[in-house]
Design a protein around this motif. Structure first.
Motif, PDB file in Angstrom:
ATOM      1  N   UNK A  54       0.835  -1.200   0.000  1.00  0.00           N
ATOM      2  CA  UNK A  54       0.000   0.000   0.000  1.00  0.00           C
ATOM      3  C   UNK A  54       0.871   1.252   0.000  1.00  0.00           C
ATOM      4  N   UNK A  55       1.899   1.262   0.831  1.00  0.00           N
ATOM      5  CA  UNK A  55       2.804   2.418   0.874  1.00  0.00           C
ATOM      6  C   UNK A  55       3.565   2.587  -0.430  1.00  0.00           C
ATOM      7  N   UNK A  56       3.949   1.470  -1.054  1.00  0.00           N
ATOM      8  CA  UNK A  56       4.624   1.550  -2.353  1.00  0.00           C
ATOM      9  C   UNK A  56       3.692   2.144  -3.403  1.00  0.00           C
ATOM     10  N   UNK A  57       2.419   1.727  -3.385  1.00  0.00           N
ATOM     11  CA  UNK A  57       1.442   2.275  -4.331  1.00  0.00           C
ATOM     12  C   UNK A  57       1.199   3.759  -4.070  1.00  0.00           C
ATOM     13  N   UNK A  58       1.184   4.170  -2.799  1.00  0.00           N
ATOM     14  CA  UNK A  58       1.020   5.593  -2.467  1.00  0.00           C
ATOM     15  C   UNK A  58       2.201   6.404  -2.991  1.00  0.00           C
ATOM     16  N   UNK A  59       3.418   5.883  -2.787  1.00  0.00           N
ATOM     17  CA  UNK A  59       4.609   6.579  -3.291  1.00  0.00           C
ATOM     18  C   UNK A  59       4.556   6.723  -4.808  1.00  0.00           C
ATOM     19  N   UNK A  60       4.145   5.657  -5.493  1.00  0.00           N
ATOM     20  CA  UNK A  60       4.045   5.709  -6.950  1.00  0.00           C
ATOM     21  C   UNK A  60       2.960   6.679  -7.403  1.00  0.00           C
ATOM     22  N   UNK A  61       1.833   6.688  -6.680  1.00  0.00           N
ATOM     23  CA  UNK A  61       0.731   7.579  -7.047  1.00  0.00           C
ATOM     24  C   UNK A  61       1.119   9.045  -6.854  1.00  0.00           C
ATOM     25  N   UNK A  62       1.834   9.342  -5.775  1.00  0.00           N
ATOM     26  CA  UNK A  62       2.315  10.715  -5.557  1.00  0.00           C
ATOM     27  C   UNK A  62       3.279  11.139  -6.660  1.00  0.00           C
ATOM     28  N   UNK A 111      10.002   4.373  -2.757  1.00  0.00           N
ATOM     29  CA  UNK A 111       9.775   3.155  -3.547  1.00  0.00           C
ATOM     30  C   UNK A 111      10.889   2.145  -3.304  1.00  0.00           C
ATOM     31  N   UNK A 112      12.130   2.611  -3.286  1.00  0.00           N
ATOM     32  CA  UNK A 112      13.262   1.723  -3.013  1.00  0.00           C
ATOM     33  C   UNK A 112      13.114   1.100  -1.622  1.00  0.00           C
ATOM     34  N   UNK A 113      12.777   1.920  -0.640  1.00  0.00           N
ATOM     35  CA  UNK A 113      12.638   1.434   0.737  1.00  0.00           C
ATOM     36  C   UNK A 113      11.567   0.352   0.840  1.00  0.00           C
ATOM     37  N   UNK A 114      10.409   0.569   0.218  1.00  0.00           N
ATOM     38  CA  UNK A 114       9.312  -0.386   0.362  1.00  0.00           C
ATOM     39  C   UNK A 114       9.510  -1.629  -0.500  1.00  0.00           C
ATOM     40  N   UNK A 115      10.248  -1.528  -1.590  1.00  0.00           N
ATOM     41  CA  UNK A 115      10.626  -2.728  -2.331  1.00  0.00           C
ATOM     42  C   UNK A 115      11.516  -3.624  -1.465  1.00  0.00           C
ATOM     43  N   UNK A 116      12.426  -3.009  -0.725  1.00  0.00           N
ATOM     44  CA  UNK A 116      13.283  -3.763   0.204  1.00  0.00           C
ATOM     45  C   UNK A 116      12.433  -4.383   1.306  1.00  0.00           C
ATOM     46  N   UNK A 117      11.495  -3.612   1.858  1.00  0.00           N
ATOM     47  CA  UNK A 117      10.635  -4.125   2.929  1.00  0.00           C
ATOM     48  C   UNK A 117       9.816  -5.328   2.467  1.00  0.00           C
ATOM     49  N   UNK A 118       9.283  -5.258   1.251  1.00  0.00           N
ATOM     50  CA  UNK A 118       8.508  -6.379   0.715  1.00  0.00           C
ATOM     51  C   UNK A 118       9.378  -7.619   0.598  1.00  0.00           C
ATOM     52  N   UNK A 119      10.593  -7.457   0.085  1.00  0.00           N
ATOM     53  CA  UNK A 119      11.502  -8.594  -0.081  1.00  0.00           C
ATOM     54  C   UNK A 119      11.890  -9.194   1.269  1.00  0.00           C
ATOM     55  N   UNK A 120      12.232  -8.343   2.230  1.00  0.00           N
ATOM     56  CA  UNK A 120      12.639  -8.825   3.551  1.00  0.00           C
ATOM     57  C   UNK A 120      11.468  -9.496   4.262  1.00  0.00           C
ATOM     58  N   UNK A 121      10.298  -8.900   4.149  1.00  0.00           N
ATOM     59  CA  UNK A 121       9.115  -9.474   4.817  1.00  0.00           C
ATOM     60  C   UNK A 121       8.808 -10.865   4.268  1.00  0.00           C
ATOM     61  N   UNK A 122       8.810 -11.018   2.989  1.00  0.00           N
ATOM     62  CA  UNK A 122       8.545 -12.328   2.385  1.00  0.00           C
ATOM     63  C   UNK A 122       9.626 -13.332   2.778  1.00  0.00           C
ATOM     64  N   UNK A 123      10.875 -12.886   2.820  1.00  0.00           N
ATOM     65  CA  UNK A 123      11.978 -13.777   3.194  1.00  0.00           C
ATOM     66  C   UNK A 123      11.853 -14.231   4.650  1.00  0.00           C
TER      67      UNK A 123
END
Length: 325
Positions: free
Chosen positions: A53-61, A99-111
């Protein structure tokens, strides 16, 4: 090196305008749809939905800031004041590094949930919310040097790529570039690559159950997709950004060299902006819930549910008005 007559300065404003126009509509639709879908299944899953959701918000902004950029690059003049210019310039980098931060968060969370499910199973959604808030604050503070190092003069009516940079000595320039590259690019890249490598190793374990194997493949698919988007959209920018900075601060001189670096930086900057259109593709191809929500039947049921809810609310309001009269 002296300027060569064959290396005249290239006007890249039309290129920026066309690229941002192409990104605008698909990015606006895709990220708005993504937020709608995530809101619908936010209570059904724990799989990094807050970070998505935060990644989508960053992209939308990022997408919402494009019309002013398109206007400037088409007209060549900025009529909205220096404050708004620097704010839009600043938000561009805030959105990119968010966007970079939340891409990392998604990867770490899934891992983490894949490799250590019992240790992190009690981590509630509020943990992700705290991480997201802290991430936004850190990104906003870390991006302040971008506008602070730029000069804006209202009488010149220039903005964005035409903003001059304050003069800095070479040691200060190198220090700023090194810190920015290490924190904003190298470290996030290494984290994503580490998550990918460990997940690949886990697939080779012979004692994995069939269900675990399927989950690991799904996690690997998402992490590798994040890594691919990271490399395509952000690696070129972080390769060209230090060189462009040194050109603008006159640390690198020479007509032909400056032209090549400027063109490469323009292409890289547009690739970074393209991320706002690419991220929704990640959601669709790596998240089962996202595809299910966008399926024809689920979409039809959801629209009917929203319509029924609106009808009931409208009828209740009308009934209350009748009783009060």
């Amino acid at each position: 090196m002296t300027n060569s007559s064959n290396c005249t300065e290239t006007d890249l404003k039309r290129y920026y305008a066309v690229t941002y126009t192409v990104i605008l509509i698909p990015g606006l639709i895709a990220n708005t749809l993504a937020l709608w879908v995530f809101y619908g299944y936010m209570k059904e899953t724990k799989r990094a939905v807050i970070f998505m959701i935060n990644l989508a918000i960053a992209d939308l902004l990022q997408v919402l800031s494009l019309p002013l950029r398109i206007f400037y690059y088409l007209t060549g003049t900025w009529e909205f004041g220096g404050g708004l210019c620097l704010l839009c310039f600043y938000l561009k980098y805030v959105n990119m590094y968010a966007s970079i931060f939340f891409l990392v968060c998604i990867s770490v969370r899934r891992y983490l949930f894949l490799m250590h499910p019992f240790r992190f199973s009690d981590c509630k959604r509020v943990c992700d919310i705290y991480v997201s808030v802290v991430g936004w604050v850190v990104v906003c503070v870390a991006c302040l040097p971008f506008p602070l190092l730029r000069l804006h003069k209202d009488d010149k009516k220039t903005c964005f790529v035409d903003l001059p940079i304050k003069e800095l000595d070479l040691p200060t320039s190198i220090t700023l570039m090194t810190i920015g590259e290490l924190v904003g690019f190298v470290t996030p890249l290494l984290i994503i690559l580490y998550c990918s490598w460990k997940t690949i190793l886990s697939l080779k374990e012979k004692n994995s159950a069939l269900h675990d194997l399927g989950e690991k493949k799904k996690a690997l698919k998402m992490i590798l997709t994040c890594a691919l988007v990271f490399l395509i959209c952000f690696a070129p920018y972080h390769i060209g950004f230090p060189l462009d900075f040194f050109v603008k601060t006159k640390q690198i001189k020479g007509g032909c060299v400056q032209k090549v670096i400027s063109v490469f930086h323009a292409v890289a900057l547009c690739l970074a902006s393209l991320n706002s259109c690419v991220d929704p593709v990640i959601y669709y191809f790596t998240t089962d819930e996202f595809r299910r929500r966008l399926s024809r039947q689920d979409l039809h049921d959801s629209i009917q549910l929203h319509h029924l809810s609106y009808t009931r609310k409208h009828s209740r309001d009308v009934l209350m008005e009748d009783t009060t009269e």
